[in-house]
Motif scaffolding. Sequence first.
Motif, mmCIF file in Angstrom:
data_model
loop_
_atom_site.group_PDB
_atom_site.id
_atom_site.type_symbol
_atom_site.label_atom_id
_atom_site.label_comp_id
_atom_site.label_asym_id
_atom_site.label_seq_id
_atom_site.Cartn_x
_atom_site.Cartn_y
_atom_site.Cartn_z
ATOM 1 N N GLN A 152 54.141 -2.322 20.728
ATOM 2 C CA GLN A 152 55.399 -1.618 20.980
ATOM 3 C C GLN A 152 55.180 -0.163 21.376
ATOM 4 O O GLN A 152 56.123 0.617 21.462
ATOM 5 C CB GLN A 152 56.290 -1.700 19.730
ATOM 6 C CG GLN A 152 56.685 -3.107 19.348
ATOM 7 C CD GLN A 152 57.480 -3.822 20.436
ATOM 8 O OE1 GLN A 152 58.267 -3.206 21.144
ATOM 9 N NE2 GLN A 152 57.259 -5.124 20.579
ATOM 10 N N GLN A 153 53.934 0.188 21.625
ATOM 11 C CA GLN A 153 53.605 1.543 22.066
ATOM 12 C C GLN A 153 52.300 1.464 22.848
ATOM 13 O O GLN A 153 51.648 0.425 22.857
ATOM 14 C CB GLN A 153 53.452 2.499 20.870
ATOM 15 C CG GLN A 153 52.269 2.206 19.961
ATOM 16 C CD GLN A 153 52.490 1.040 19.014
ATOM 17 O OE1 GLN A 153 53.612 0.823 18.581
ATOM 18 N NE2 GLN A 153 51.430 0.308 18.693
ATOM 19 N N SER A 193 52.885 -4.669 29.192
ATOM 20 C CA SER A 193 52.252 -3.607 28.419
ATOM 21 C C SER A 193 52.854 -2.223 28.683
ATOM 22 O O SER A 193 52.997 -1.800 29.838
ATOM 23 C CB SER A 193 50.750 -3.570 28.739
ATOM 24 O OG SER A 193 50.147 -2.449 28.144
ATOM 25 N N LEU A 194 53.164 -1.519 27.617
ATOM 26 C CA LEU A 194 53.645 -0.149 27.731
ATOM 27 C C LEU A 194 52.530 0.807 28.141
ATOM 28 O O LEU A 194 52.798 1.957 28.475
ATOM 29 C CB LEU A 194 54.268 0.298 26.398
ATOM 30 C CG LEU A 194 55.519 -0.482 25.987
ATOM 31 C CD1 LEU A 194 56.040 0.020 24.639
ATOM 32 C CD2 LEU A 194 56.610 -0.364 27.044
ATOM 33 N N GLN A 254 62.931 -2.921 30.497
ATOM 34 C CA GLN A 254 62.772 -1.832 29.533
ATOM 35 C C GLN A 254 63.436 -0.549 30.007
ATOM 36 O O GLN A 254 63.757 0.326 29.208
ATOM 37 C CB GLN A 254 61.281 -1.576 29.277
ATOM 38 C CG GLN A 254 60.567 -2.714 28.568
ATOM 39 C CD GLN A 254 59.056 -2.564 28.645
ATOM 40 O OE1 GLN A 254 58.538 -1.602 29.204
ATOM 41 N NE2 GLN A 254 58.335 -3.527 28.091
ATOM 42 N N HIS A 304 51.318 -8.226 22.192
ATOM 43 C CA HIS A 304 52.053 -7.118 22.806
ATOM 44 C C HIS A 304 52.272 -6.001 21.786
ATOM 45 O O HIS A 304 52.721 -6.248 20.663
ATOM 46 C CB HIS A 304 53.401 -7.596 23.339
ATOM 47 C CG HIS A 304 54.238 -6.483 23.892
ATOM 48 N ND1 HIS A 304 53.942 -5.842 25.075
ATOM 49 C CD2 HIS A 304 55.346 -5.889 23.401
ATOM 50 C CE1 HIS A 304 54.838 -4.902 25.300
ATOM 51 N NE2 HIS A 304 55.703 -4.915 24.298
#
Length: 210
Positions: free
Chosen positions: A19-20, A48-49, A77, A17
Amino acid sequence: MSDQWRKRWQEGRIGFHLQQAHPALLRHWASLGIANRTKVLVPLCGKSLDMRWLADEGHPVLGIEFAPEAVEQFLAQRSTAVSRYRQAGFTISRQGNVELWCGDFFHLHIQQAAEIGAFYDRASLIALPPATRQRYAFHLAQLVPPGAKGLLISLSHPDGSAGPPYSVPKSEIENLFTPNFTLTFLDEGSPDERGRTESVWALERRGPRL
């Protein structure tokens, strides 16, 4: 395989995963020429972002994920309201422009994907063992209409059959997708400290639905 991934989410072993949003998505998505408001299928999406980024770019997103833990972590989130319902074996959560379908990707039918016009695979193919990858490529071809475009980010590494993430070399990607897609190799990253190298591909569905 599904039990294995569920356990990883339950134990928090999700090093895959980011973080962006993935840099390759930001770098290449616009070059695909996908029209605004085109609905994007994201198989095995996790939390997923990249889905947030696609939604912020104006695309409705349909993410498919087996682990309910991943779905709930994605929804948490943001404080935006969530609507929930069930359909044909899937538990569906809608938050803004993103729909998350919790269930088995291989149980998703053409009728349920009728509005899909594009797709994005950052870590689906490399999460699957060899025998299942063939099934995945075929099922994806069934779900998307002729002319649908997508971005595939794959991974190769020197650890042989070890995984996930599994090593999927360029030759295998070509063998898997060429029967139903036109492939364009876009770029390749530098190997990381473990010798893992990402490759990025543009795909376009050819011909009639199977």
